[in-house]
Each structure stands twice: as structure tokens, then as C-alpha cells.
Design a protein around this motif. Structure first.
Motif, PDB file in Angstrom:
ATOM      1  N   ASP A 179       0.826  -1.212   0.000  1.00 53.85           N
ATOM      2  CA  ASP A 179       0.000   0.000   0.000  1.00 53.85           C
ATOM      3  C   ASP A 179       0.857   1.257   0.000  1.00 53.85           C
ATOM      4  O   ASP A 179       0.547   2.237  -0.687  1.00 53.85           O
ATOM      5  CB  ASP A 179      -0.931   0.003   1.219  1.00 53.85           C
ATOM      6  N   PHE A 180       1.949   1.236   0.764  1.00 55.07           N
ATOM      7  CA  PHE A 180       2.813   2.413   0.843  1.00 55.07           C
ATOM      8  C   PHE A 180       3.495   2.679  -0.499  1.00 55.07           C
ATOM      9  O   PHE A 180       3.558   3.831  -0.960  1.00 55.07           O
ATOM     10  CB  PHE A 180       3.866   2.203   1.927  1.00 55.07           C
ATOM     11  N   LEU A 181       4.000   1.630  -1.151  1.00 49.73           N
ATOM     12  CA  LEU A 181       4.743   1.815  -2.395  1.00 49.73           C
ATOM     13  C   LEU A 181       3.874   2.323  -3.536  1.00 49.73           C
ATOM     14  O   LEU A 181       4.326   3.112  -4.370  1.00 49.73           O
ATOM     15  CB  LEU A 181       5.415   0.500  -2.810  1.00 49.73           C
ATOM     16  N   TYR A 182       2.617   1.898  -3.579  1.00 51.97           N
ATOM     17  CA  TYR A 182       1.800   2.190  -4.756  1.00 51.97           C
ATOM     18  C   TYR A 182       0.659   3.160  -4.484  1.00 51.97           C
ATOM     19  O   TYR A 182      -0.163   3.387  -5.359  1.00 51.97           O
ATOM     20  CB  TYR A 182       1.266   0.885  -5.359  1.00 51.97           C
ATOM     21  N   SER A 183       0.573   3.748  -3.285  1.00 46.74           N
ATOM     22  CA  SER A 183      -0.424   4.780  -3.043  1.00 46.74           C
ATOM     23  C   SER A 183       0.111   6.100  -3.578  1.00 46.74           C
ATOM     24  O   SER A 183       1.074   6.662  -3.051  1.00 46.74           O
ATOM     25  CB  SER A 183      -0.720   4.906  -1.539  1.00 46.74           C
ATOM     26  N   GLY A 184      -0.485   6.593  -4.645  1.00 53.31           N
ATOM     27  CA  GLY A 184      -0.065   7.854  -5.235  1.00 53.31           C
ATOM     28  C   GLY A 184       1.193   7.760  -6.073  1.00 53.31           C
ATOM     29  O   GLY A 184       1.646   8.760  -6.627  1.00 53.31           O
ATOM     30  N   GLN A 185       1.779   6.569  -6.203  1.00 55.09           N
ATOM     31  CA  GLN A 185       3.007   6.414  -6.966  1.00 55.09           C
ATOM     32  C   GLN A 185       2.689   6.383  -8.458  1.00 55.09           C
ATOM     33  O   GLN A 185       1.830   5.636  -8.918  1.00 55.09           O
ATOM     34  CB  GLN A 185       3.715   5.122  -6.546  1.00 55.09           C
ATOM     35  N   LYS A 186       3.370   7.226  -9.235  1.00 57.18           N
ATOM     36  CA  LYS A 186       3.043   7.371 -10.646  1.00 57.18           C
ATOM     37  C   LYS A 186       4.158   6.916 -11.579  1.00 57.18           C
ATOM     38  O   LYS A 186       3.900   6.630 -12.743  1.00 57.18           O
ATOM     39  CB  LYS A 186       2.681   8.829 -10.943  1.00 57.18           C
ATOM     40  N   ASN A 187       5.392   6.877 -11.139  1.00 57.76           N
ATOM     41  CA  ASN A 187       6.483   6.495 -12.021  1.00 57.76           C
ATOM     42  C   ASN A 187       7.587   5.825 -11.226  1.00 57.76           C
ATOM     43  O   ASN A 187       7.531   5.713  -9.997  1.00 57.76           O
ATOM     44  CB  ASN A 187       7.025   7.727 -12.772  1.00 57.76           C
ATOM     45  N   ASP A 188       8.633   5.372 -11.943  1.00 54.05           N
ATOM     46  CA  ASP A 188       9.726   4.645 -11.302  1.00 54.05           C
ATOM     47  C   ASP A 188      10.514   5.528 -10.341  1.00 54.05           C
ATOM     48  O   ASP A 188      11.044   5.045  -9.337  1.00 54.05           O
ATOM     49  CB  ASP A 188      10.665   4.079 -12.373  1.00 54.05           C
ATOM     50  N   THR A 189      10.585   6.819 -10.639  1.00 48.04           N
ATOM     51  CA  THR A 189      11.320   7.719  -9.748  1.00 48.04           C
ATOM     52  C   THR A 189      10.675   7.769  -8.371  1.00 48.04           C
ATOM     53  O   THR A 189      11.355   7.697  -7.336  1.00 48.04           O
ATOM     54  CB  THR A 189      11.380   9.131 -10.350  1.00 48.04           C
ATOM     55  N   GLU A 190       9.343   7.890  -8.344  1.00 44.09           N
ATOM     56  CA  GLU A 190       8.633   7.917  -7.061  1.00 44.09           C
ATOM     57  C   GLU A 190       8.760   6.571  -6.350  1.00 44.09           C
ATOM     58  O   GLU A 190       8.878   6.524  -5.116  1.00 44.09           O
ATOM     59  CB  GLU A 190       7.166   8.268  -7.284  1.00 44.09           C
ATOM     60  N   LEU A 191       8.734   5.482  -7.129  1.00 45.01           N
ATOM     61  CA  LEU A 191       8.901   4.159  -6.515  1.00 45.01           C
ATOM     62  C   LEU A 191      10.273   4.033  -5.882  1.00 45.01           C
ATOM     63  O   LEU A 191      10.406   3.539  -4.750  1.00 45.01           O
ATOM     64  CB  LEU A 191       8.700   3.069  -7.568  1.00 45.01           C
ATOM     65  N   ASN A 192      11.310   4.482  -6.573  1.00 42.17           N
ATOM     66  CA  ASN A 192      12.665   4.414  -6.024  1.00 42.17           C
ATOM     67  C   ASN A 192      12.791   5.281  -4.770  1.00 42.17           C
ATOM     68  O   ASN A 192      13.491   4.918  -3.812  1.00 42.17           O
ATOM     69  CB  ASN A 192      13.681   4.864  -7.077  1.00 42.17           C
TER      70      ASN A 192
END
Length: 558
Positions: A140-153
Motif C-alpha cells: 500500500d505504501f509503495l503504490y499509493s499515489g506512486q506514478k512512475n519509477d522515480t517515485e517508486l525508487n
């Protein structure tokens, strides 16, 4: 309850290892405990590369992994729970909790506080539930509001600091990592009372408590003498407590009517502070008897800020809510179908919606339909080879409805037609979709007046409940139908096929009682009246627990 280690793995087909370990964390103090508890059966946590290779092999995600492997692919090793044993260095690392979502594989190894040979029952290993909770929180933390690889990293780089607060020394305190992030960035030092690590913020506003009970009923009905119909009820209680103060206390009681079905296999959220021993020991694996605990089921807890599932449960209800039969047979170029459905008299006849979907797999598009319905209306989706019988919001006073007709198909075209490897020839099913509001099949409800809140202000308390169909199948009685192997004692397992859900189990009449029931059991179905050789016997005696018994096999899973 603790975790020995955890990993986040990105699945990357076409690369050398077919994946990359994006994050891993080991807990040496928990590992020392595992060595003591497991004794001679202890298997150490491997390095990242051997673990990655073993995990991808077990999940069949390696590029060159196309061959049948007996230890992994045989029917006796069907995975039911997302719990795996990984071959590492000639030994088996077990239990490994692992699931794949959004191209990422989430995995952890819970601590088992006993020997591992033979494998103890999953329900006895509390760290497994905690492991799922931790992995779901990270997801939930990784993919809430995450839009691209930069935000994931960016979020992956924040995990080490967040886990220091949310899961110190391998023990989960708060699955909501966003709370920990807010605590790091915006923690206030003005609180007169120490803030618990799992609850980084406080609520300010109008106090209110919301309680929602959702029951899902699954069923497999065959209308055959030699195959037992099966069904299962799974329930979840979801709460949202908006209360001021750092540590408010709440007690919620779940109650049953006089003839309600006892709740069993109850799993609770870690915030629950204490439980009656009768709740913990009520299991569907044990034989039912008159001493089964029927509540009230009290859950005292200190609620987190977010909405959470207070508890899960199963129940052994005597009969499914809708009994039915489905007959389909080929006559030259046509299919002749007959369907009868009956709503049980004890079920609330007030649906939000109720539909019966009748798919025809491995055939061409529907070209012509002639039909007769006693109630509702039929919609034809020609290109999808699908009939949808819209029953509506109520069954008629007779509680019984029927559909009959013939369906003609055209030649298969080049366009994609519905296909299924199971539904070949006459093997076919009807699937029911329905929802009933303000109703549960067990009768379980949360009494607003029994909710106790120890916090400032008088909160507004709201409750709701609903029953939802889930994998509710009625198989064509004129052809073979998939069923669980005899060795499994009637329990179902989980795969991608519609017949292999985590289902419940056989319903049987006790021997030596009421000889006149045997005649009813031996009766065969006549299409002109909804008579079931098993089901009608059950429906005639619903509520008489001395006559009807059932057994549910509960599987812990995500």
C-alpha cells in the motif's frame, strides 16, 4: 510474532536472473530465536541471490522453466495459501510467505516457535498473519499515489527508516507505513503522553465509530447423487474509529440471534488487547456440538487511525441461500437449457441485485435464442456467448423461479470467442451474482448500544452489514463436473479455475435418526418442481441443529 527476513523482488523476464532484489532486511535477533526454537530442523536464511533463484523457480517465473517438476507441479502440491517451501542448499526453507502484485514479488519468512518437522498447522503460526499484514502495508505504501519509477525508487529508499519504526527487531507495530513517514517528517513534541510507535498521529474532529460486517457465501451445487454440494461463509468486520486522544479504548460486541450459526476460525487484528478463550478455540476443524460458543463475541481494542479489519471468521450455515439446478444438453445444432432456482425461506427476500450468468464456452457466437422465464428478464450477449438472467430485487412469493429455452450458435470466427479448458462439451455452469443489504447469513450483527467507547466526547456510532455472493456455481447435472479429490475430504483449494475456490464442505445427515429422511435423500430431481435429493431435505429442517451438521475446512490465505 516476528519476521526473520523480508524481500521485495521485481520480476524482470528476459534478464539473466529474471528478477532483481530491490530491498531486503534481515533480523539477526529473530534468527537466533529461530535457531533455538527450530533445533535440528533449523534452516538459515540464504543470501539474496540464492533466495531469488529459489523463489522464482517455485513461482514458475524463470524464463527457461517449462518442464514439469514433481516436487512443485504435482496435484499433491497445489498451493492453497501463498505459503511456500523453497529448496535452498539441499534443505527446505519453510514457511515463506510470498505473493506477486504490480510486477513486484513481496516475500518474508515468519518465525516459527517450534520444530519444523513435521510442518505445524498454519493457523498455529501467528507470524504468518503478521507477515501478510506487513507485506500488504508495504504494498500500500509503495503504490499509493506512486506514478512512475522515480517515485517508486524514492519510496524504496525510505523503507529502511520506516521499518525501524513500523517493524523494530522484526516485530510489526504498525502496518500503515504512511503513519511512520508522517511521524518522521511532522512529529510533534508537545504531546503530554508518549505516542505509541504504531500510531504516529492523532485525530481531531467529531468523534464517530463505523462498523461494517460483510459476509461472502461460496457454493458449488451439482444435483447429483454421488457428489455432495458444498458451501462456505466467510465474514469480515471492518471498523473506522475517529476518536480524539492518543490511546482511546473501544469494545465492540458481535451478537447472534437464537438460531444463528456460531462464528468459527476467528482471526483478529493485532490491536485487539484480549479475547475470550472460547473465541480462540472455536474451530471448524473440530466436530460441531451443542457446546459451540454462540457469543456475544467481545473485542476490546485500541484502534489505529485508518480503517482496518477487526476480525475475520467462518461459519457452518446449514444450507446455502439459493438452491438450484442447471441442465444443459445438445440436440443437433442447438443447446437445450433448463434452470430452476429457489430462495430459502429463511433468507431476506430483498436484494440490491440478483443475476444468473450462463456462459457458453468454446462455441461460436449466439445466433438465435428461444426462451421462457417465469420471472425476471433475459439479456443475450451474442458475441460473448453469454446469457444474463436478471432476477431483480425480489423472488416471487413462491420463492421459486425457472428458465428454459434453446440456444443456437454460429460458426466460430477468427475473432476471440470465450474459451475455457474445463468447460468442454456438456461440462458447464451457471454463476449467481447477488447482494443483500442489512443481512448476514449467520445472523451476525453489531449492536450499537453494546459498543463501549472510552474517549472524550460522545461518538456517533453507525453499523451496516451485507451478504455477497462469491464464486457461487451451479453445474450442469447432465455432464461431469469438476470436484475436489476424495482424499481432501470435501475441502476445496485455490487456483485460477472457478471450481477450485477455498470452499467449504460437505453437509451430511447423521446416521440412525429419522428414517423418513432417507426417502427424501434418495429422491431424484423432477424438472417440473424444484425438488432436490439433498438440498430440500436440508431446507425442510433448517434451524434444527440436531438434524443437520456440516464441516468447513478453513484455509489461511491472503
Amino acid at each position: 510474532m516476528a519476521q526473520r527476513a523480508m524481500w521485495l523482488v521485481s520480476h524482470e523476464p528476459g534478464t539473466l536472473l529474471c528478477g532483481t532484489v530491490r530491498f531486503s532486511r534481515r533480523y539477526p535477533t529473530v534468527e537466533k530465536r529461530a535457531k533455538v526454537f527450530n533445533g535440528a530442523t533449523y534452516v538459515p536464511i540464504p543470501e539474496d541471490d540464492p533466495f531469488l533463484k529459489a523463489l522464482l523457480f517455485e513461482l514458475r517465473l524463470l524464463d527457461d522453466d517449462k518442464d514439469f517438476v514433481e516436487s512443485r507441479d504435482s496435484c499433491s502440491h497445489i498451493n492453497k495459501t501463498s505459503i511456500y517451501g523453497l529448496p535452498v542448499g539441499g534443505e527446505e526453507l519453510w514457511p515463506v510467505v510470498a505473493f506477486q502484485k504490480n510486477g513486484m514479488i513481496y516475500a518474508c519468512v515468519p518465525l516459527v516457535e517450534q520444530t519444523l518437522s513435521p510442518h505445524p498447522p498454519l493457523i498455529s503460526i501467528s507470524g504468518i498473519s503478521q507477515g501478510f499484514e506487513l507485506l500488504f502495508g508495504i504494498q500500500d505504501f509503495l503504490y499509493s499515489g506512486q506514478k512512475n519509477d522515480t517515485e517508486l525508487n524514492t519510496k524504496l529508499s525510505q523503507l529502511p527508516d520506516l521499518l525501524l519504526q513500523a517493524c523494530p527487531f522484526g516485530t510489526l507495530l504498525d502496518a500503515n507505513l504512511q503513519n511512520s513517514l508522517d511521524s518522521i517528517n511532522f512529529a510533534s513534541v508537545t504531546h503530554p503522553q508518549k505516542q505509541p510507535a504504531w500510531k504516529a498521529g492523532t485525530y481531531k474532529g467529531k468523534p464517530q465509530v463505523s462498523i461494517s460486517i460483510t459476509e461472502k457465501v461460496k457454493s458449488m451445487q451439482y444435483d447429483k447423487r454421488d457428489v455432495a454440494d458444498t458451501w462456505q461463509v466467510d465474514g469480515a468486520v471492518t471498523c473506522k474509529c475517529d476518536l480524539e486522544g492518543i490511546m482511546p479504548n473501544v469494545t465492540i460486541s458481535l451478537s447472534l440471534p437464537t438460531n444463528g450459526s456460531p462464528l468459527q476460525d476467528i482471526l483478529v487484528h493485532p490491536c485487539v488487547t484480549s479475547l475470550d478463550s472460547a473465541i480462540l478455540t472455536s474451530s471448524s476443524i473440530d466436530a460441531m456440538d451443542d457446546s459451540a460458543f454462540s457469543g456475544p463475541y467481545k473485542f476490546p481494542f485500541t484502534p489505529p487511525l485508518e480503517s482496518f479489519n477487526l476480525c475475520y471468521y467462518t461459519s457452518q450455515v446449514p444450507v446455502p441461500p439459493i438452491l438450484g439446478f442447471y441442465q444443459m444438453k445438445e440436440e443437433e445444432v442447438q443447446l437445450k437449457i433448463t434452470v430452476n432456482l429457489k430462495l430459502h425461506e429463511s433468507v431476506k427476500n430483498n436484494f440490491e441485485f440478483c443475476e444468473a450468468h450462463i456462459p457458453f464456452y468454446n462455441r461460436g457466437p449466439i445466433t438465435h435464442v428461444e426462451y421462457k422465464v417465469s420471472f425476471g428478464q433475459l439479456e443475450v450477449f451474442r458475441e460473448k456467448s453469454l446469457l444474463i438472467w436478471i432476477i431483480g430485487q425480489k423472488f416471487p412469493k413462491s420463492m421459486e423461479i425457472g428458465l428454459s429455452g434453446t440456444v443456437t450458435f454460429g460458426a466460430k470466427g477468427h475473432e476471440k470467442q470465450p474459451f475455457d479448458q474445463i468447460c468442454i462439451g456438456g461440462t458447464a455452469y451457471l454463476k449467481l451474482h447477488f447482494r443483500i443489504l442489512d443481512y448476514t447469513l449467520t445472523g451476525c450483527y453489531a449492536d450499537q448500544h453494546s459498543v463501549q467507547v472510552f474517549a472524550s466526547g460522545k461518538p456517533k456510532i453507525s453499523t451496516n452489514r451485507k451478504l455477497i455472493s462469491s464464486d457461487y456455481y451451479i453445474w450442469n447435472s447432465k455432464a461431469p463436473a469438476p470436484r475436489p479429490p476424495r482424499s481432501m475430504g470435501g475441502a476445496f483449494w485455490t487456483t485460477e479455475h472457478p471450481f477450485s475456490m477455498c470452499h467449504s464442505a460437505m453437509c451430511a445427515l447423521p446416521q440412525g435418526r429419522n428414517d423418513h429422511l432417507q426417502t427424501s435423500v434418495e429422491e431424484t430431481f423432477r424438472p417440473d418442481s424444484l425438488r432436490f435429493h439433498k438440498q430440500m431435505t436440508l431446507s425442510n429442517f433448517i434451524g434444527k441443529s440436531s438434524l443437520v451438521h456440516s464441516c468447513i475446512f478453513f484455509v489461511v490465505g491472503p
